[in-house]
Design a protein around this motif. Structure first.
Motif, PDB file in Angstrom:
ATOM      1  N   UNK A   1     -51.337 116.895  72.189  1.00 25.15           N
ATOM      2  CA  UNK A   1     -52.478 116.755  71.575  1.00 25.15           C
ATOM      3  C   UNK A   1     -52.540 115.583  70.637  1.00 25.15           C
ATOM      4  N   UNK A   2     -53.178 114.791  70.857  1.00 24.42           N
ATOM      5  CA  UNK A   2     -53.054 113.555  69.724  1.00 24.42           C
ATOM      6  C   UNK A   2     -54.442 113.562  69.129  1.00 24.42           C
ATOM      7  N   UNK A   3     -54.352 113.585  67.826  1.00 23.95           N
ATOM      8  CA  UNK A   3     -55.572 113.471  66.961  1.00 23.95           C
ATOM      9  C   UNK A   3     -55.508 112.366  65.683  1.00 23.95           C
ATOM     10  N   UNK A   4     -56.697 111.734  65.680  1.00 22.11           N
ATOM     11  CA  UNK A   4     -56.727 110.574  64.761  1.00 22.11           C
ATOM     12  C   UNK A   4     -57.990 110.609  63.946  1.00 22.11           C
ATOM     13  N   UNK A   5     -57.639 110.497  62.754  1.00 22.42           N
ATOM     14  CA  UNK A   5     -58.991 110.856  61.578  1.00 22.42           C
ATOM     15  C   UNK A   5     -59.538 109.565  61.525  1.00 22.42           C
ATOM     16  N   UNK A   6     -60.724 109.405  61.858  1.00 23.26           N
ATOM     17  CA  UNK A   6     -61.483 108.163  61.820  1.00 23.26           C
ATOM     18  C   UNK A   6     -62.400 108.136  60.597  1.00 23.26           C
TER      19      UNK A   6
ATOM     20  N   UNK B   1     -60.882 111.440  66.537  1.00 19.75           N
ATOM     21  CA  UNK B   1     -60.743 111.129  67.726  1.00 19.75           C
ATOM     22  C   UNK B   1     -59.610 111.874  68.369  1.00 19.75           C
ATOM     23  N   UNK B   2     -59.771 112.710  69.558  1.00 21.76           N
ATOM     24  CA  UNK B   2     -58.957 113.296  70.174  1.00 21.76           C
ATOM     25  C   UNK B   2     -58.400 113.224  71.466  1.00 21.76           C
TER      26      UNK B   2
ATOM     27  N   UNK C   1     -53.106 109.205  59.009  1.00 23.48           N
ATOM     28  CA  UNK C   1     -54.423 109.469  59.867  1.00 23.48           C
ATOM     29  C   UNK C   1     -54.180 109.944  61.434  1.00 23.48           C
ATOM     30  N   UNK C   2     -52.892 109.775  61.505  1.00 23.67           N
ATOM     31  CA  UNK C   2     -52.522 110.437  63.165  1.00 23.67           C
ATOM     32  C   UNK C   2     -51.545 111.536  63.229  1.00 23.67           C
TER      33      UNK C   2
END
Length: 252
Positions: A206-211, A217-218, A158-159
């Protein structure tokens, strides 16, 4: 994305793009729309419109058009504006170098850049992008280019972490149109400044987390160092431009 599908997303959060100009307000980044479309050859990526006339597994060569960012620094961004589409060869001595507000000079216009973009997908995680552009609406009548390397690190299912490093080159005509000062600005002969071409390096993170399937979330950060040909202008107060954003994105 499947070929022929449109993607609409909206980012909501808190962020800011710093304004390096004297008298310039930092630009708020609160609501950011994203529009993407990829056809067989035609594509849209936010403010970039392009047509890919050569494609392989690793190389894509495209003709593109996009809005030049420099004018944004000369625009007044009040709280109601939520959307958001760099020493000297001057003859001035330090004691003569007067700061000039962006509000006290002639208006700069929006430029639309067009040219060639090459995307080289080195592997599934690494991409090299090269651009060479000219203002197609003849505002500054010059060139600009970009060389950038991006690398993606999958932290978990997810991350994801995206790292970028590169540089933008501005021709003398581009820098002088936006950051130079002459008779049209009515600032006095002692404050005239003629800008030359220069290189503006940058880094991005850039950090991206799929909720969920729809929510992500970014956290994004980018800093660009302005060349001395820009920062020596009496119009400029900062040596870098920084953008930061933290928030969530909803995909429609």
């Amino acid at each position: 994305m499947p070929v022929g599908d449109w993607q609409f997303s909206l980012a909501l959060g808190i962020g800011e793009l710093s304004n390096p100009l004297q008298g310039g307000d930092d630009i708020p980044l609160l609501i950011l729309p994203y529009i993407n479309y990829y056809g067989e050859q035609f594509f849209i990526e936010n403010n970039v419109i392009g047509y890919s006339f050569y494609q392989s597994d690793q190389l894509v060569l495209s003709a593109i058009g996009q809005l030049n960012r420099e004018k944004a620094f000369f625009t007044d961004w009040q709280p109601s504006h939520l959307f958001v589409p760099n020493f000297s060869d001057s003859m001035l001595t330090e004691s003569d170098h007067k700061t000039i507000s962006k509000d006290d000079v002639s208006k700069r216009k929006w430029a639309v850049d067009g040219g060639i973009q090459l995307n080289w997908f080195i592997n599934q995680s690494t991409e090299l992008k090269v651009q060479l552009l000219h203002d197609i609406n003849q505002v500054y009548q010059g060139l600009n280019s970009q060389l950038a390397l991006y690398h993606r690190i999958n932290i978990s299912d997810n991350a994801q972490l995206n790292l970028g490093i590169g540089a933008n080159w501005h021709s003398a005509k581009l820098n002088d149109y936006y950051y130079g000062l002459d008779e049209k600005d009515q600032v006095g002969l002692s404050n005239y400044y003629q800008a030359e071409g220069g290189i503006n390096p940058f880094v991005s993170l850039g950090f991206y987390y799929q909720l969920t399937s729809k929510w992500q979330a970014q956290i994004r950060f980018k800093q660009q160092r302005l060349s001395r040909k820009i920062t020596d202008s009496p119009l400029v107060k900062d040596q870098q431009v920084t953008s930061a954003f933290i928030g969530v994105v909803y995909a429609f």
